[in-house]
Design an enzyme around this catalytic site. Structure first.
Site: not given
Ligand code: NAP
Length: 472
Positions: A149, A245, A279
């Site tokens: 995002n 995070e 987030c």
């Molecule tokens: P996501 O689906 O959890 O993916 C995040 C990253 O993790 C991607 O690079 C993904 O790769 C990778 N990943 C997936 N499965 C994994 C595994 N088993 N082992 C290691 N890495 C793995 O999250 P998203 O949909 O991209 O992002 C949205 C989420 O991020 C929301 O929940 C949001 O709140 C959170 N977020 C938090 C913050 C904060 O600072 N707290 C900031 C921004 C976003 P792939 O893309 O290849 O699946």
């Protein structure tokens, strides 16, 4: 585009296509890395980490500053790619690039201030002749995994402190939005980053991401993404430091003394920028009964003014969500709230990935939109009788990233600051406020540890105690 392994550009026979969320067109393609590529990247990083540790602080600062300058120089190119692969509006994308440039420059200043502390050994009986201090040393290799995002800025929140702390980096961006991060990788090398100390691997989380997580040579694993993936990472990481995070469903409280116009503005910018996919997007709004009607009237008027559509057009304020699957889910959650008694005052429909900016009021507490993370352009409102009820509802969440309260009553402000269980409480500001230097992270399921340059540098360092006995 090619990926980067130990500073060298690498391609693979299998490529992954990157799509424009607005129209489904192909924007580019990236190599599909395999587990063996992760192993090579980490082997090279084992050499790269020595080069990083030897870099004097002023040299680390120079690399960081140069990266900031290069981001500014390449602003148009990176803005364009963020619009195309994330679906951000031009203004959102441009401000992400410029803010990231500032973040690198800020980190270049912090890099010059890395130090430990002297220790008061003589405070302990029997240690009168001891003198010493602790110093900070790099952990070695930082593994970084980022979400779709805010991809450039969130990669920078890991890469910049890792460089300042003197570490090598193995970075994996989200598969849906990797192009901007590969560009950042190229700029880091141009800025003077030792080659073997930098890898940017593209490929799937379940393979490439997991191989980074599990490898014991990675000494700090920095992850930003969903709570679900975070749970897996915590399970698989083994003995290494981790920073998580994760998500949230940020609450905003509006009390009867609030500056209503300001609270409305914070709800609109916090609830609908990047189509609610931040987030700390405003998701749950608890409004005092005395100002509920007026707040709703003003909010709905402003939300109806949001121009949504093609993110490449200058006038567009809100673009699409990341893919159709998520658009369908977001509408399902809105409909669920409606079916349980909530009232949609504006929005509630979609066209492909464009979800209308939505306001839904009187939402029952057992709805998904009140319980989980929506990650879409809708805000859910409820009327509250007093501050006790508002704080109680704000805390009725498995998450705890940031919260906001609008009030002119200093006692209410203090109570909210003390009693809301989140990593940050913004007073007379929405929960989406973040300055890149401040400690940032969550309570509860929102994560472990803190980002914000200085705090991330500390987490990406080992503490080493050096103790002299002065008797010789
Ligand atoms: P996501 O689906 O959890 O993916 C995040 C990253 O993790 C991607 O690079 C993904 O790769 C990778 N990943 C997936 N499965 C994994 C595994 N088993 N082992 C290691 N890495 C793995 O999250 P998203 O949909 O991209 O992002 C949205 C989420 O991020 C929301 O929940 C949001 O709140 C959170 N977020 C938090 C913050 C904060 O600072 N707290 C900031 C921004 C976003 P792939 O893309 O290849 O699946």
């Amino acid at each position: 585009m090619e990926m980067i392994i130990g500073g060298k550009k690498v391609t693979k026979p299998k490529m992954i296509k990157v799509y424009n969320p607005f129209n489904g067109e192909i924007v580019g393609e990236v190599p599909e890395a395999e587990v063996s590529d992760v192993k090579v990247a980490i082997e090279l990083a084992e050499e790269g980490k020595k080069a990083m540790k030897e870099l004097p602080l002023h040299k680390r600062a120079e690399i960081l500053f140069n990266t900031g300058l290069l981001l500014e120089k390449n602003e148009h190119k990176i803005t364009d790619i963020l619009v195309k692969e994330v679906g951000k509006t031009v203004n959102e994308a441009k401000s992400e690039v410029l803010r990231t440039a500032d973040l690198f420059k800020y980190a270049s200043e912090e890099a010059k201030r890395i130090h430990g502390e002297t220790l008061p050994f003589s405070s302990v009986t029997g240690s009168e002749n001891k003198r010493g201090a602790y110093i900070l040393e790099p952990v070695g290799i930082v593994g970084a995994i980022t979400p779709f995002n805010v991809p450039l800025s969130l990669a920078a929140h890991k890469v910049a402190p890792a460089i300042a702390a003197g570490n090598a980096i193995v970075l994996k961006p989200a598969t849906q939005t990797p192009l901007n991060t590969l560009m950042l990788g190229e700029l880091l090398l141009e800025a003077g980053m030792p080659q073997k100390a930098l890898s940017v691997l593209t490929g799937h989380g379940s393979t490439v991401g997991n191989a980074i997580v599990e490898d014991p040579r990675i000494r700090f694993l920095s992850f930003t993404g969903s709570a679900e993936t975070g749970k897996n990472i915590a399970k698989n990481a083994g003995i290494k430091k981790i920073g998580l995070e994760l998500g949230s469903n940020a609450p905003l409280i509006v009390m009867d003394s609030a500056n209503i116009d300001k609270a409305v503005k914070a709800t609109v910018s916090g609830g609908f920028s990047v189509a609610g996919q931040i987030c700390i997007s405003v998701q749950r709004v608890f409004v005092h009964e005395k100002v509920y009607e007026i707040f709703i009237d003003k909010l709905v008027k402003k939300v109806k003014e949001i121009i949504f559509g093609d993110p490449t057009k200058e006038e567009t304020i809100m673009g699409p969500v990341i893919d159709e699957q998520n658009a369908i889910r977001i509408i399902d959650w809105i409909k669920e709230a409606e079916s349980k008694g909530g009232k949609i005052l504006t929005g509630g429909k979609r066209n492909y990935t464009l979800v209308e900016p939505t306001v839904i009021i009187d939402v029952p507490l057992d709805c998904k939109i009140m319980q989980n993370e929506l990650f879409g352009p809708a805000v859910a409102l409820r009327k509250v009788k007093n501050l006790d009820e508002a704080i109680n509802l704000a805390n009725q969440s498995v998450y705890g990233l940031q919260a906001g309260i609008f009030t002119k009553n200093i006692f209410e402000a203090f109570r909210a600051a003390q009693e809301i269980e989140t990593g940050g409480v913004m007073i007379n500001e929405g929960p989406r406020y973040r300055a890149d230097f401040m400690p940032y992270g969550g309570y509860k399921m929102s994560g472990i540890g803190r980002e914000g340059i200085r705090y991330a540098i500390e987490e990406m360092s080992e503490i080493k105690v050096i103790c002299f006995d002065i008797e010789g």
